[in-house]
Design a protein around this motif. Structure first.
Motif, PDB file in Angstrom:
ATOM      1  N   PHE A 213       0.850  -1.252   0.095  1.00  0.00           N
ATOM      2  CA  PHE A 213      -0.140   0.177  -0.117  1.00  0.00           C
ATOM      3  C   PHE A 213       0.841   1.287   0.036  1.00  0.00           C
ATOM      4  O   PHE A 213       0.467   2.545   0.708  1.00  0.00           O
ATOM      5  N   ALA A 214       2.184   1.243  -0.634  1.00  0.00           N
ATOM      6  CA  ALA A 214       2.826   2.366  -0.951  1.00  0.00           C
ATOM      7  C   ALA A 214       2.506   2.939  -2.251  1.00  0.00           C
ATOM      8  O   ALA A 214       3.442   2.839  -2.959  1.00  0.00           O
ATOM      9  N   ILE A 215       1.206   3.697  -2.233  1.00  0.00           N
ATOM     10  CA  ILE A 215       0.688   4.008  -3.554  1.00  0.00           C
ATOM     11  C   ILE A 215       1.539   5.057  -4.277  1.00  0.00           C
ATOM     12  O   ILE A 215       1.557   4.951  -5.419  1.00  0.00           O
ATOM     13  N   PRO A 216       1.934   6.255  -3.442  1.00  0.00           N
ATOM     14  CA  PRO A 216       2.681   6.892  -4.230  1.00  0.00           C
ATOM     15  C   PRO A 216       4.184   6.358  -4.739  1.00  0.00           C
ATOM     16  O   PRO A 216       4.518   6.882  -5.952  1.00  0.00           O
ATOM     17  N   ASP A 217       4.571   5.364  -4.092  1.00  0.00           N
ATOM     18  CA  ASP A 217       5.810   4.787  -4.520  1.00  0.00           C
ATOM     19  C   ASP A 217       5.417   3.718  -5.753  1.00  0.00           C
ATOM     20  O   ASP A 217       6.287   3.887  -6.957  1.00  0.00           O
ATOM     21  N   MET A 218       4.384   3.202  -6.040  1.00  0.00           N
ATOM     22  CA  MET A 218       3.788   2.570  -6.950  1.00  0.00           C
ATOM     23  C   MET A 218       3.779   3.483  -8.181  1.00  0.00           C
ATOM     24  O   MET A 218       4.049   3.172  -9.352  1.00  0.00           O
ATOM     25  N   TRP A 219       3.075   4.456  -7.951  1.00  0.00           N
ATOM     26  CA  TRP A 219       3.088   5.494  -9.223  1.00  0.00           C
ATOM     27  C   TRP A 219       4.373   6.145  -9.753  1.00  0.00           C
ATOM     28  O   TRP A 219       4.464   6.223 -10.639  1.00  0.00           O
ATOM     29  N   THR A 220       5.165   6.238  -9.004  1.00  0.00           N
ATOM     30  CA  THR A 220       6.484   6.562  -9.237  1.00  0.00           C
ATOM     31  C   THR A 220       7.297   5.443 -10.357  1.00  0.00           C
ATOM     32  O   THR A 220       8.134   5.764 -11.331  1.00  0.00           O
ATOM     33  N   GLY A 221       6.868   4.045  -9.958  1.00  0.00           N
ATOM     34  CA  GLY A 221       7.385   3.186 -10.876  1.00  0.00           C
ATOM     35  C   GLY A 221       6.717   3.146 -12.236  1.00  0.00           C
ATOM     36  O   GLY A 221       7.247   2.861 -13.193  1.00  0.00           O
ATOM     37  N   ILE A 222       5.404   3.504 -12.030  1.00  0.00           N
ATOM     38  CA  ILE A 222       4.667   3.754 -13.479  1.00  0.00           C
ATOM     39  C   ILE A 222       5.007   4.621 -14.309  1.00  0.00           C
ATOM     40  O   ILE A 222       5.349   4.509 -15.377  1.00  0.00           O
ATOM     41  N   LEU A 223       5.470   5.988 -13.646  1.00  0.00           N
ATOM     42  CA  LEU A 223       6.083   6.982 -14.239  1.00  0.00           C
ATOM     43  C   LEU A 223       7.652   6.511 -14.633  1.00  0.00           C
ATOM     44  O   LEU A 223       7.741   6.908 -15.777  1.00  0.00           O
ATOM     45  N   LEU A 224       8.039   5.937 -14.012  1.00  0.00           N
ATOM     46  CA  LEU A 224       9.432   5.518 -14.594  1.00  0.00           C
ATOM     47  C   LEU A 224       9.356   4.680 -15.536  1.00  0.00           C
ATOM     48  O   LEU A 224      10.138   4.695 -16.458  1.00  0.00           O
TER      49      LEU A 224
END
Length: 258
Positions: A213-224
């Motif tokens: 549930f580290a949602i902002p971290d997950m979005w950084t991966g998608i952005l990367l």
């Protein structure tokens, strides 16, 4: 001036989309859709040098290995199938059957034979990337100008010399079109393969962020992943422009004369 204009055309839409995302998400209180501002702020904290070497680099190396393997197999088989009508007639039903099987479905089967290491992930990537390369190579070889083929035959240019001097150069625009499609498919399969029995990689890391549930971290991966795809596309187009300079020059000259 021309380079600046091309740069503006390339970056205009991405910048506009990022601006819309930034404004639309600003002030969002949704846990699953954090503001872009938050994602950008945590990006350098998440993707440290350790993660770049431990997760990003292995993913890129697997992607490169899979695409190269698919390119070698696809171009070799496509040249043979496209050059001989009887071979094409025999292979076409099998190729249509295999192409219809989605590569992610083959992951459990490939795991049985290749294990759960890097070999499995490379084979999964190659199994999906080979089809656009193979089919475009076949069509490119079949489309070789008949007049040029007859001219080469009349001058005794056969075998490897004909392949190197006529067939592959004539088919190269089609081959590069297949390679471009393969690169996009390869990024998708890279992520999927790293979601199965993996211990590192972009796909593995994004899933771990989601599960914790580290949602902002997950979005950084998608952005990367999006940035990685964009950079690879730009690098591929640059290489294509260099290799096919003769083709683009001929096409521009044809357009200018018309």
């Amino acid at each position: 001036m021309r380079l600046l204009r091309q740069l503006v055309l390339v970056l205009a839409l991405p910048v506009l989309l990022v601006a819309v995302w930034w404004v639309a998400s600003d002030g969002s209180q949704d846990v699953y859709r954090p503001p872009l501002r938050t994602i950008v702020e945590v990006f350098p904290e998440v993707w440290t040098a350790e993660r770049w070497t431990g997760d990003v680099l292995p993913s890129v190396l697997r992607l490169a290995a899979g695409v190269v393997l698919a390119a070698v197999v696809g171009i070799a088989l496509g040249t043979v199938i496209g050059s001989y009508r009887r071979v094409r007639a025999v292979c076409e039903p099998v190729l249509e059957f295999l192409r219809a099987v989605p590569p992610p479905v083959l992951v459990p089967v490939i795991m049985l034979f290749a294990g759960i290491g890097d070999t499995m992930k490379i084979v999964v990537i190659a199994s999906g990337c080979v089809w656009p390369v193979l089919l475009n190579t076949v069509e490119g070889v079949r489309a070789v100008d008949s007049v040029m083929s007859e001219t080469a035959r009349s001058y005794g240019i056969t075998g490897v010399a004909r392949l190197r001097g006529l067939v592959l150069p004539s088919a190269s625009p089609q081959i590069f079109a297949g390679l471009r499609q393969a690169l996009s498919i390869g990024i998708i399969l890279m992520v999927i393969s790293e979601m199965f029995a993996a211990s590192n990689g972009l796909g593995f890391t994004i899933v771990q962020f989601q599960r914790s549930f580290a949602i902002p971290d997950m979005w950084t991966g998608i952005l990367l992943l999006g940035l990685l795809g964009f950079v690879l596309s730009v690098l591929f187009q640059s290489a294509e422009r260099r290799v096919l300079a003769w083709y683009h020059g001929l096409r521009d000259a044809t357009r200018g004369s018309s």
